[in-house]
Design a protein around this motif. Structure first.
Motif, PDB file in Angstrom:
ATOM      1  N   ALA A   1      35.612  32.332  42.992  1.00  0.00           N
ATOM      2  CA  ALA A   1      35.195  33.698  42.665  1.00  0.00           C
ATOM      3  C   ALA A   1      35.662  33.952  41.235  1.00  0.00           C
ATOM      4  O   ALA A   1      36.855  34.063  40.968  1.00  0.00           O
ATOM      5  CB  ALA A   1      35.847  34.693  43.627  1.00  0.00           C
TER       6      ALA A   1
ATOM      7  N   ASP B   1      36.092  36.238  38.841  1.00  0.00           N
ATOM      8  CA  ASP B   1      36.164  37.666  38.520  1.00  0.00           C
ATOM      9  C   ASP B   1      36.971  37.935  37.254  1.00  0.00           C
ATOM     10  O   ASP B   1      37.839  38.815  37.225  1.00  0.00           O
ATOM     11  CB  ASP B   1      36.774  38.434  39.709  1.00  0.00           C
TER      12      ASP B   1
ATOM     13  N   ASP C   1      27.447  37.979  43.673  1.00  0.00           N
ATOM     14  CA  ASP C   1      28.054  38.847  44.687  1.00  0.00           C
ATOM     15  C   ASP C   1      27.880  40.296  44.241  1.00  0.00           C
ATOM     16  O   ASP C   1      28.788  40.894  43.679  1.00  0.00           O
ATOM     17  CB  ASP C   1      29.543  38.494  44.835  1.00  0.00           C
TER      18      ASP C   1
ATOM     19  N   LYS D   1      26.784  42.617  46.462  1.00  0.00           N
ATOM     20  CA  LYS D   1      26.894  43.455  47.678  1.00  0.00           C
ATOM     21  C   LYS D   1      25.855  44.573  47.662  1.00  0.00           C
ATOM     22  O   LYS D   1      26.164  45.756  47.773  1.00  0.00           O
ATOM     23  CB  LYS D   1      28.311  44.007  47.836  1.00  0.00           C
TER      24      LYS D   1
ATOM     25  N   GLU E   1      31.896  41.518  58.115  1.00  0.00           N
ATOM     26  CA  GLU E   1      33.188  42.238  58.029  1.00  0.00           C
ATOM     27  C   GLU E   1      33.911  41.772  56.781  1.00  0.00           C
ATOM     28  O   GLU E   1      34.023  40.569  56.544  1.00  0.00           O
ATOM     29  CB  GLU E   1      34.016  41.902  59.281  1.00  0.00           C
ATOM     30  N   MET E   2      34.412  42.688  55.983  1.00  0.00           N
ATOM     31  CA  MET E   2      35.117  42.297  54.754  1.00  0.00           C
ATOM     32  C   MET E   2      36.563  41.902  55.058  1.00  0.00           C
ATOM     33  O   MET E   2      37.043  42.045  56.170  1.00  0.00           O
ATOM     34  CB  MET E   2      35.031  43.418  53.708  1.00  0.00           C
ATOM     35  N   SER E   3      37.237  41.359  54.033  1.00  0.00           N
ATOM     36  CA  SER E   3      38.549  40.742  54.274  1.00  0.00           C
ATOM     37  C   SER E   3      39.740  41.660  54.017  1.00  0.00           C
ATOM     38  O   SER E   3      40.855  41.351  54.405  1.00  0.00           O
ATOM     39  CB  SER E   3      38.688  39.495  53.400  1.00  0.00           C
TER      40      SER E   3
ATOM     41  N   VAL F   1      29.000  36.614  55.201  1.00  0.00           N
ATOM     42  CA  VAL F   1      30.369  36.724  54.694  1.00  0.00           C
ATOM     43  C   VAL F   1      31.235  37.256  55.830  1.00  0.00           C
ATOM     44  O   VAL F   1      30.886  38.244  56.466  1.00  0.00           O
ATOM     45  CB  VAL F   1      30.449  37.676  53.476  1.00  0.00           C
TER      46      VAL F   1
ATOM     47  N   TYR G   1      45.456  35.016  47.452  1.00  0.00           N
ATOM     48  CA  TYR G   1      46.033  36.327  47.131  1.00  0.00           C
ATOM     49  C   TYR G   1      45.954  37.344  48.272  1.00  0.00           C
ATOM     50  O   TYR G   1      46.850  38.158  48.437  1.00  0.00           O
ATOM     51  CB  TYR G   1      45.350  36.909  45.891  1.00  0.00           C
ATOM     52  N   GLN G   2      44.887  37.294  49.038  1.00  0.00           N
ATOM     53  CA  GLN G   2      44.748  38.288  50.120  1.00  0.00           C
ATOM     54  C   GLN G   2      45.493  37.868  51.386  1.00  0.00           C
ATOM     55  O   GLN G   2      45.490  38.586  52.389  1.00  0.00           O
ATOM     56  CB  GLN G   2      43.271  38.516  50.435  1.00  0.00           C
TER      57      GLN G   2
ATOM     58  N   ILE H   1      35.977  30.857  49.766  1.00  0.00           N
ATOM     59  CA  ILE H   1      35.968  31.519  48.451  1.00  0.00           C
ATOM     60  C   ILE H   1      37.406  31.746  47.983  1.00  0.00           C
ATOM     61  O   ILE H   1      38.198  32.366  48.698  1.00  0.00           O
ATOM     62  CB  ILE H   1      35.250  32.889  48.542  1.00  0.00           C
TER      63      ILE H   1
ATOM     64  N   GLY I   1      39.520  33.130  44.513  1.00  0.00           N
ATOM     65  CA  GLY I   1      39.446  33.710  43.174  1.00  0.00           C
ATOM     66  C   GLY I   1      40.751  33.632  42.428  1.00  0.00           C
ATOM     67  O   GLY I   1      41.074  32.622  41.790  1.00  0.00           O
ATOM     68  N   ARG I   2      41.549  34.697  42.541  1.00  0.00           N
ATOM     69  CA  ARG I   2      42.762  34.836  41.720  1.00  0.00           C
ATOM     70  C   ARG I   2      43.717  33.654  41.815  1.00  0.00           C
ATOM     71  O   ARG I   2      44.329  33.281  40.812  1.00  0.00           O
ATOM     72  CB  ARG I   2      43.495  36.135  42.109  1.00  0.00           C
TER      73      ARG I   2
END
Ligand code: 3DU
Length: 217
Positions: free
Chosen positions: A7, A9, A59, A61, A113-115, A143, A170-171, A189, A191-192
């Motif tokens: 990701a 970003d 992405d 959305k 459903e988002m994370s 997703v 990170y999450q 996925i 990202g950070r």
């Protein structure tokens, strides 16, 4: 082995391209979203593809009425290999994007459903219905959250479609906890944890190795 999707970003073109160049041997796909596209323009998709020759997914959305969704998809899919849309706006809005994607032979990926923690509030109660809808509409992928492996499994079992799963790193999501749920058509996925690290190349390599080795079945 599931695929690794970065990701991307970051907020400027040079940094984005530098990271892609560093990690290109260890990633299977790139996800760009509003942070990068609004700061660098949609042409960044072409530049990324030139460097790494990987699938690039927008992405965005997308969550509007069918007519507006269609316009967004027409622009994004001129460049990208796929586009992420929201399902909660209803079948007609998703179908509008699918019609455009069909024309370009590109993918439509639908959020169930988002994370993040807030997804429990309104999205989780309808996510299984969204997974059923995704199956009915035959979207190309969904997703679902790697921060809640049990939900990832339930949603994947309902939709029976490839999954693109955010939240690792990170999450708080962990590859070890989701690897047995995933197969070679799925994407993890990250990202950070990659792009904010001192050495994105090494970190991407480590994620790739974990995806390869960790299956315990
Ligand atoms: O937390 P990370 O930095 O690894 O990035 C996760 C990416 O996935 C980021 O682009 C975010 O916008 C996206 N995403 C979610 O995190 C959660 C979702 O449910 C859907 C997309």
């Amino acid at each position: 082995m599931p695929k690794l999707m970065i990701a991307l970003d970051v907020l400027n073109r040079e940094e984005a391209l530098k990271i892609v160049n560093e990690v290109k041997d260890y990633i299977d796909a790139v996800k760009v979203g509003y942070p990068l596209v609004l700061s660098s323009g949609l042409e960044i998709v072409e530049e990324i593809k030139k460097i790494c020759n990987r699938e690039v997914i927008c992405d965005f959305k997308v969550a509007d009425i069918p007519e507006t969704n269609r316009k967004i998809a027409e622009i994004a899919l001129k460049y990208a290999d796929g586009i992420i849309v929201h399902g909660f706006v209803g079948e007609d809005s998703v179908k509008a994007v699918q019609e455009v994607a069909k024309k370009f032979n590109k993918k439509v990926i639908m959020v169930t459903e988002m994370s993040h923690p807030g997804a429990i509030q309104y999205m989780q109660p309808i996510a299984n219905k969204l997974a059923k809808m995704a199956k009915k509409l035959k979207v190309d992928a969904i997703v679902a959250p790697s921060t809640r492996p049990e939900r990832l499994k339930e949603i994947k079992d309902i939709a029976k479609l490839p999954v693109m799963t955010p939240g690792v790193g990170y999450q708080g999501g962990k590859i070890e906890e989701i690897i047995n749920i995933l197969d070679e058509n799925d994407y993890v996925i990250v990202g950070r944890s990659i792009y904010q690290s001192e050495n994105p190349k090494d970190v991407a390599k480590k994620f790739k190795e974990k995806l390869n080795k960790n299956k315990t079945k």
